[in-house]
Structure formats: structure tokens, C-alpha cells
Design a protein around this motif. Structure first.
Motif, PDB file in Angstrom:
ATOM      1  N   TYR A 183       0.827  -1.209   0.000  1.00  0.00           N
ATOM      2  CA  TYR A 183       0.000   0.000   0.000  1.00  0.00           C
ATOM      3  C   TYR A 183       0.861   1.258   0.000  1.00  0.00           C
ATOM      4  O   TYR A 183       1.583   1.542   0.943  1.00  0.00           O
ATOM      5  N   TRP A 184       0.731   1.998  -1.123  1.00  0.00           N
ATOM      6  CA  TRP A 184       1.528   3.200  -1.363  1.00  0.00           C
ATOM      7  C   TRP A 184       0.663   4.452  -1.231  1.00  0.00           C
ATOM      8  O   TRP A 184      -0.490   4.485  -1.652  1.00  0.00           O
ATOM      9  N   ALA A 185       1.295   5.498  -0.691  1.00  0.00           N
ATOM     10  CA  ALA A 185       0.796   6.878  -0.760  1.00  0.00           C
ATOM     11  C   ALA A 185      -0.699   7.003  -0.509  1.00  0.00           C
ATOM     12  O   ALA A 185      -1.468   7.377  -1.397  1.00  0.00           O
ATOM     13  N   PRO A 186      -1.160   6.723   0.708  1.00  0.00           N
ATOM     14  CA  PRO A 186      -2.591   6.825   0.991  1.00  0.00           C
ATOM     15  C   PRO A 186      -3.059   8.276   1.062  1.00  0.00           C
ATOM     16  O   PRO A 186      -2.256   9.203   1.223  1.00  0.00           O
ATOM     17  N   ASP A 187      -4.375   8.446   0.948  1.00  0.00           N
ATOM     18  CA  ASP A 187      -4.994   9.763   1.104  1.00  0.00           C
ATOM     19  C   ASP A 187      -6.193   9.605   2.018  1.00  0.00           C
ATOM     20  O   ASP A 187      -6.930   8.610   1.930  1.00  0.00           O
ATOM     21  N   ILE A 188      -6.398  10.555   2.918  1.00  0.00           N
ATOM     22  CA  ILE A 188      -7.539  10.518   3.822  1.00  0.00           C
ATOM     23  C   ILE A 188      -8.424  11.729   3.551  1.00  0.00           C
ATOM     24  O   ILE A 188      -7.935  12.841   3.349  1.00  0.00           O
ATOM     25  N   SER A 189      -9.734  11.494   3.539  1.00  0.00           N
ATOM     26  CA  SER A 189     -10.699  12.544   3.220  1.00  0.00           C
ATOM     27  C   SER A 189     -11.929  12.361   4.096  1.00  0.00           C
ATOM     28  O   SER A 189     -12.275  11.232   4.475  1.00  0.00           O
ATOM     29  N   TYR A 190     -12.588  13.482   4.409  1.00  0.00           N
ATOM     30  CA  TYR A 190     -13.813  13.450   5.215  1.00  0.00           C
ATOM     31  C   TYR A 190     -14.950  13.971   4.352  1.00  0.00           C
ATOM     32  O   TYR A 190     -14.868  15.068   3.808  1.00  0.00           O
ATOM     33  N   TYR A 191     -16.004  13.168   4.224  1.00  0.00           N
ATOM     34  CA  TYR A 191     -17.098  13.515   3.312  1.00  0.00           C
ATOM     35  C   TYR A 191     -18.422  13.069   3.923  1.00  0.00           C
ATOM     36  O   TYR A 191     -18.634  11.879   4.195  1.00  0.00           O
ATOM     37  N   GLU A 192     -19.295  14.042   4.183  1.00  0.00           N
ATOM     38  CA  GLU A 192     -20.644  13.791   4.692  1.00  0.00           C
ATOM     39  C   GLU A 192     -20.645  12.837   5.887  1.00  0.00           C
ATOM     40  O   GLU A 192     -21.355  11.821   5.919  1.00  0.00           O
ATOM     41  N   GLY A 193     -19.792  13.166   6.876  1.00  0.00           N
ATOM     42  CA  GLY A 193     -19.786  12.432   8.142  1.00  0.00           C
ATOM     43  C   GLY A 193     -19.029  11.119   8.120  1.00  0.00           C
ATOM     44  O   GLY A 193     -19.118  10.337   9.075  1.00  0.00           O
ATOM     45  N   ARG A 194     -18.267  10.862   7.057  1.00  0.00           N
ATOM     46  CA  ARG A 194     -17.563   9.589   6.955  1.00  0.00           C
ATOM     47  C   ARG A 194     -16.118   9.827   6.499  1.00  0.00           C
ATOM     48  O   ARG A 194     -15.842  10.730   5.698  1.00  0.00           O
ATOM     49  N   PHE A 195     -15.211   9.012   7.001  1.00  0.00           N
ATOM     50  CA  PHE A 195     -13.795   9.087   6.629  1.00  0.00           C
ATOM     51  C   PHE A 195     -13.517   8.080   5.519  1.00  0.00           C
ATOM     52  O   PHE A 195     -13.964   6.922   5.587  1.00  0.00           O
ATOM     53  N   TYR A 196     -12.772   8.534   4.519  1.00  0.00           N
ATOM     54  CA  TYR A 196     -12.404   7.689   3.390  1.00  0.00           C
ATOM     55  C   TYR A 196     -10.883   7.669   3.268  1.00  0.00           C
ATOM     56  O   TYR A 196     -10.228   8.709   3.364  1.00  0.00           O
ATOM     57  N   ILE A 197     -10.335   6.488   3.036  1.00  0.00           N
ATOM     58  CA  ILE A 197      -8.900   6.332   2.818  1.00  0.00           C
ATOM     59  C   ILE A 197      -8.702   5.574   1.511  1.00  0.00           C
ATOM     60  O   ILE A 197      -9.305   4.512   1.293  1.00  0.00           O
ATOM     61  N   ALA A 198      -7.883   6.135   0.649  1.00  0.00           N
ATOM     62  CA  ALA A 198      -7.510   5.478  -0.608  1.00  0.00           C
ATOM     63  C   ALA A 198      -6.003   5.270  -0.613  1.00  0.00           C
ATOM     64  O   ALA A 198      -5.257   6.017   0.027  1.00  0.00           O
ATOM     65  N   ALA A 199      -5.555   4.246  -1.315  1.00  0.00           N
ATOM     66  CA  ALA A 199      -4.123   4.000  -1.478  1.00  0.00           C
ATOM     67  C   ALA A 199      -3.921   3.190  -2.741  1.00  0.00           C
ATOM     68  O   ALA A 199      -4.823   2.476  -3.194  1.00  0.00           O
ATOM     69  N   THR A 200      -2.739   3.286  -3.296  1.00  0.00           N
ATOM     70  CA  THR A 200      -2.394   2.419  -4.424  1.00  0.00           C
ATOM     71  C   THR A 200      -1.985   1.059  -3.883  1.00  0.00           C
ATOM     72  O   THR A 200      -1.148   0.965  -2.970  1.00  0.00           O
ATOM     73  N   TYR A 201      -2.589   0.029  -4.435  1.00  0.00           N
ATOM     74  CA  TYR A 201      -2.222  -1.353  -4.113  1.00  0.00           C
ATOM     75  C   TYR A 201      -1.231  -1.792  -5.183  1.00  0.00           C
ATOM     76  O   TYR A 201      -1.597  -2.029  -6.325  1.00  0.00           O
ATOM     77  N   ARG A 202       0.051  -1.856  -4.809  1.00  0.00           N
ATOM     78  CA  ARG A 202       1.139  -2.111  -5.764  1.00  0.00           C
ATOM     79  C   ARG A 202       1.524  -3.581  -5.724  1.00  0.00           C
ATOM     80  O   ARG A 202       1.990  -4.090  -4.703  1.00  0.00           O
ATOM     81  N   LEU A 203       1.343  -4.275  -6.836  1.00  0.00           N
ATOM     82  CA  LEU A 203       1.653  -5.687  -6.940  1.00  0.00           C
ATOM     83  C   LEU A 203       3.080  -5.899  -7.433  1.00  0.00           C
ATOM     84  O   LEU A 203       3.780  -4.940  -7.786  1.00  0.00           O
TER      85      LEU A 203
END
Length: 619
Positions: A183-203
């Protein structure tokens, strides 16, 4: 008379104002030079306690009282230390005068400053978001489990891990991945009362798919987070952007490409569009968008993650419009090749409730000939907006060593107690790839911490090893002590402590069995090379417990053990630079040095080892 740089240092240390002025104004001495410890003449003037010399070099010559040397010691540090020490013998007057001058110059006293990096050790690729007066940050975790640490702060300086994005082993999908993937370079965001985390899944580079984008969400910042969903779009470093109309987007490199997401951020609903490739044009990545005063600002990392790393910005009136580069680019870069803090870039902006702005960004502290043994760390600097509406970081001076705290009041609410993840590990420990249930058990008792490891038949050099538990190295100098109950070892089995980077580079120290007897040993594994040191004499009547110790100063590690109170220095590893990104040219090396415990079962599968009271002490 020698009027070179050394004479300037000597004159400044003596506090000789006339000589300092003559050297500066009439000789060929250069104020751009540093001594062997990367100190300027102002560091020497700080030792003198002479206010006139210190003011001259600061106000007339432009030397920086907050510039760190090879140990990140600033001239103000020297003044403050001398003022405190001189209080005892009544010679503090000159240093106090300089401190008063500095307090007036900056409008802050010495204790109003923090130090970079704010997250030391293996905390790369930071992303940050604010909810109210709370700040949340995520960092890359690669193949380590639990995945993607989530940290919390109320003052932007003091941080503690409160959770992870993935704590369920079957959701990690790290089996079979080489070190440096995951898992590379995640990002965290807050949107309409919920937390979202994205990351690149590097194989691994076996194809046909190398990269996918992972998304999880939770109504609590610490989690638990939802089962990961994957978006099949190639690229790295996903960044969320939530526009004012409620529409959601994800950005990816190369350059900055953007596509729309559904409201759950789990599905791509448009094809990617390139917004802007970047100002530097080399390795543009880490894209983030912010909307302010009618502009969409695009922040990017460029130049690769080595010495040329930087942060740049561009803007447009329309989200999908043409982006113009900032005339002040790069807005963050280390231009001093001799400074300790290097490779500054990959950043994320955040505002405070009162409208100020800051950027967290990736950096690395070099040691020796450019080795960053602590890995890529996280730094913080203030962002100001120019009259023509551009953000610049730390006045375009590059990374700061010593910076004014964002908040004057005490907002440090970090706990002294280490929390425990749902996977059962304390937040400061992790494993390379997930461990199977029952193979690693952690207990926190009134008497201390206990780790029980079931040995694995795969050695530490294998990606199948599930017998290692680790914590980040956070200081160049530290001690690591662990008590290990001496196990009943069969031939080929071993257990002890380790300094670990990945399956390609590590060392181990502890006990192993050979020909039915227990021996002390150490082992270095560096790519295809193995170095063994094994005691000629076996331990007699090996029972009870053994204390294993690792004393570290830079690249030197002194290994020692103690049985029944008798301490023995076992071996000194004189150069462990292989625990750095730069230490070996093999695979993806983006993490950092760690320390911990291991148990190797060899061909047998019946080894269980109990470790108690692991203590990590920064020196």
C-alpha cells in the motif's frame, strides 16, 4: 594573516566584532560556506555570547539563527544551552542578551518552537485532513501489517497512532508481495460524516496488472474500516477531491489525471482526463486539489524521491480547465545539498479553523554519504499566500529545522499508553505481511509487555516468513533491550532480535541450536551475501531467560547479552547501511529501518518463543 573561512569561524567564536567585520567586508571569505559539521559562522558567534557579533551576522549578513547543522542544532540552540548552563556560574549575561534579541526578532520565546521532522522514522507520503479542531494523517505502510497507520493530533506537531485502515488479515492481500510493494501513498478525506482512505495497491512486476486503487471508509477516524474495494485504474498516489457541488473525484499520476467517483467513492464513473503533467516534468506524482478563492489549486510532487524531490503547484478557474504553473515553483525543495533534511516533496495542505495553512510533506534525514536509515519521514511547515494568490511553503526557504508552533496553547493530548489494534498488536508494532491467528500473541500486563511468537519454517529472507514482529527505528542512536525465555531449540532453529529492512537486508542476533547444543549467534543477510558469527562454546545448562541488547550509534550496532546478571558484549556490526533505501540495489526500497523479535522453526514447526519487556530508548 589567514582570512579564509576558518578565521571567520574563529573570530566569531572569540566574539571579536572588529575582526569579524574586517573578514566579512574586506577579505575573500565566503558566507555561503560551512564547516565540516555544516555550521555557519553564526553557530560560532552563538558560542561567544557576544550580542554585537551575533546581531551583525544575522541582520547585516543574513545568516539564519534557525538553520540546523549536521545534528540539526541551530545557533539559537547553542545560545539557549549556554544561557542555561551559564546560570550556574553567573556568566549568562551575553547569552541572555542574545536570547532577548531573538525573542524580539521572532516574537516568540525558545519554547514556542517545534522541530522537524514531526514524525520521525518510517512515516512516508503523508496525507492530512481536518475535522473541526482535530487533524488526521495517514502514511504509506507497503507490505507491513496492520496496513496504513492513522495518526491523530490537535496541534499538528504531536501525533499518535489511533488505528489502521486494514486490520483484518484476510483483507490485506499482501501474501506473495515483495518488500516495498503493498500500500503506497494513501490519502484521507472526510465527506458527509464519513472518513475515506484510498491508497495504491502495488503488486509485483509479474503483470498483467501492476497497480490498483484501494478504498475503505468508516464513520470513525480510528476505524474499524470497511472491507477494501478496488478500482481498476492504473497509476499511483490516489488523491480524493470533493467539490462544492457534492461531486467526488480521484486523482492519479502520471502527471495529474482525474476521474469522477460515485458518492461512495467505490466506483469510477468517468474516464480519466489529464489536468496537467507538472512543472518539472520528471516523475510527477502525489496529486491533490484544493479549492480556494475561486481557484482550483493542483499540488504535485515531482523530481523523483531522491535529492531532486520537490513540491509544485498550478491553478485553474475550472476544475477541468487549463492549469497555469505557479511562478514561484518549486514551492518546497531542499536546495542545500549539505543539509541533513533532504528529499523534500510529496505533500498535502491543510487549513486551521482560524484560516492559516500548513503543509505536511515527505523528507529524509541523511547520514554519512547520503544514507537515510530512518526512512522517509514527515515534516511540517507553514504555508502563506502571496498577493497574487499563490501558496508558498516556509517563505520558499526549503524545509525548516526549527519552526514556530502552530498553536500557542497546549493542545498535546497524546497518551503515554500505547493502544492496541483489533489485530492484537500494539500500535507501535507491525509485521511484514499478515500473521496467522495464534502465531503471534501480545499481552499487556502490569509487569510489562509479552510477545509470544510461534516459529515459522520460512527464514527471514523469504516473503513467506511469518515469524517477525517489528517497530520503527525513530532515532539515529538508540538502545533496544528484550528479555527472551530460553526456548528448547532443535537443530536449525533460532530466535532473538533483529534489525530489519526487508527480506533482502537484515541482521539477527540471539540463540540457535547446532548439534544438539545452544549457541549465541549473529547473522547479516545482505542481498545474496550471508555473514555468520557463532560462538565456539555452547551455553551450558541453557535455561531461564536471556537479555538481548542492541546499542546503536548511527551505522554501528553493538550486540550484547546477559544471563543471570552477567553481561557479555557479543559482536559489533560496524556498518548496517544496508538497512537504508540506498543500501542495496534490489527491488523497491521505500521503507525504513525497524527493530524487533523473531523465531525461526527451521524444518520443524513446533517452536514457540516468549519475549518480555521490549524497551526502545532513544539516545
Amino acid at each position: 594573516m589567514d582570512v579564509g573561512p576558518i578565521s571567520l569561524y574563529e573570530a566569531a567564536r572569540m566574539g571579536d566584532y572588529k575582526l569579524v567585520r574586517w573578514i566579512v567586508e574586506y577579505s575573500r571569505a565566503s558566507l555561503n560556506e560551512f564547516d565540516d559539521d555544516h555550521r555557519t559562522a553564526l553557530h560560532y558567534a552563538a558560542e561567544s555570547g557576544n550580542l554585537q557579533v551575533f546581531e551583525y551576522l544575522t541582520d547585516r549578513c543574513g545568516l539564519d539563527p534557525l538553520q540546523g547543522d549536521a545534528g540539526l542544532v541551530t545557533p539559537w540552540d547553542i545560545v539557549h544551552e549556554n544561557a542555561t548552563r551559564a546560570e550556574l556560574n553567573g556568566t549568562a549575561e551575553g547569552y541572555k542578551q542574545i536570547e532577548s534579541y531573538l525573542e524580539g526578532k521572532y516574537g516568540h520565546c525558545y519554547n514556542d518552537f517545534y522541530r522537524n521532522p514531526i514524525r520521525s522514522g518510517f512515516f512516508p507520503d503523508p496525507s492530512i485532513c481536518r475535522v473541526g479542531e482535530d487533524y488526521y494523517m495517514v502514511n504509506s505502510s507497503f507490505i507491513f501489517f496492520p496496513c496504513i497507520p492513522i495518526s491523530h493530533s490537535r496541534d499538528l506537531v504531536h501525533w499518535e497512532i489511533i488505528g489502521h485502515a486494514i486490520t483484518e488479515p484476510k483483507w490485506a492481500y499482501l501474501e506473495g508481495l515483495e518488500g516495498g510493494r503493498g500500500y503506497w501513498a494513501p490519502d484521507i478525506s472526510y465527506y458527509e460524516g464519513r472518513f475515506y482512505i484510498a491508497a495504491t495497491y502495488r503488486l509485483n512486476d509479474t503483470g498483467p496488472v501492476y497497480r490498483r486503487q484501494m478504498v475503505v471508509s468508516s464513520d470513525r477516524p480510528e476505524g474499524p474500516y470497511s472491507e477494501p474495494v478496488f478500482i481498476d485504474e492504473d497509476g499511483i498516489d490516489p488523491g480524493f477531491f470533493n467539490d462544492e457541488d457534492g461531486r467526488r473525484y480521484m486523482l492519479l499520476n502520471r502527471g495529474a489525471r482525474i476521474f469522477e467517483l460515485d458518492r461512495s467513492a467505490s466506483k469510477k464513473i468517468s474516464e480519466p482526463v489529464l489536468l496537467y503533467y507538472g512543472s518539472n516534468k520528471r516523475a510527477p506524482e502525489g496529486p491533490h486539489i484544493y479549492k480556494k478563492d475561486g481557484y482550483y489549486y493542483l499540488l504535485q510532487a515531482e523530481g523523483g524521491t531522491g535529492p531532486g524531490h520537490r513540491a509544485t503547484v498550478s491553478r485553474s478557474r475550472e476544475l477541468m480547465g487549463i492549469y497555469e504553473p505557479c511562478p514561484y515553483n518549486p514551492i518546497m525543495r531542499q536546495t542545500d545539498e549539505g543539509a541533513v533534511i533532504q528529499r523534500c516533496g510529496h505533500g498535502c495542505l491543510v487549513d486551521t479553523p482560524d484560516g492559516r495553512w500548513y503543509m505536511v510533506y515527505l523528507c529524509g534525514r541523511k547520514l554519512g554519504d547520503g544514507y537515510s536509515i530512518l526512512g522517509r519521514e514527515t515534516a511540517l511547515d507553514p504555508v502563506t499566500w502571496t498577493a497574487d494568490g499563490w501558496p508558498i511553503v516556509n517563505g520558499l526557504k526549503g524545509p525548516s529545522c526549527m519552526q514556530v508552533k502552530p498553536f500557542a496553547d497546549d493542545r498535546d493530548d497524546c497518551s503515554d499508553e500505547i493502544g492496541v489494534s483489533p489485530c492484537g498488536l500494539p500500535f507501535d508494532y507491525m509485521t511484514p505481511r499478515p500473521f496467522e491467528k495464534g502465531t503471534l500473541v501480545y499481552e499487556a500486563t502490569e509487569d510489562g509487555q509479552i510477545f509470544t511468537i510461534k516459529g515459522c519454517s520460512a527464514p527471514l529472507s523469504s516473503i513467506d516468513a511469518r515469524n517477525i514482529v517489528l517497530r520503527r527505528q525513530t532515532s539515529f542512536s538508540f538502545e533496544y533491550d528484550v528479555n527472551m525465555e530460553i526456548p528448547e531449540l532443535k537443530d536449525g532453529q533460532s530466535a532473538g532480535i533483529t534489525g530489519y529492512y526487508d527480506e533482502n537486508t537484515y541482521f539477527t542476533f540471539g540463540l540457535k541450536s547446532a548439534e544438539g547444543k545452544i549457541h549465541v549467534f549473529s547473522h547479516e543477510h545482505i542481498g545474496d551475501e550471508d555473514r555468520w558469527t557463532i560462538s565456539e562454546e555452547a551455553l551450558e545448562n541453557a535455561s531461564g531467560s536471556i537479555k538481548l541488547s542492541m546499542n546503536t550509534v548511527d551505522f554501528v550496532r553493538t550486540l550484547s547479552y546477559s544471563i543471570n546478571g552477567e553481561e557479555c558484549i557479543w559482536h559489533t556490526l560496524t556498518d548496517v547501511c544496508y538497512l537504508c533505501d540506498e543500501g542495496l540495489s534490489k527491488g523497491k526500497r521505500f521503507t525504513g529501518a525497524t527493530v524487533g523479535m523473531f523465531a525461526y522453526a527451521g524444518t520443524e514447526n513446533d517452536l514457540t518463543v516468549r519475549f518480555t519487556d521490549p524497551i526502545y530508548t532513544e539516545i
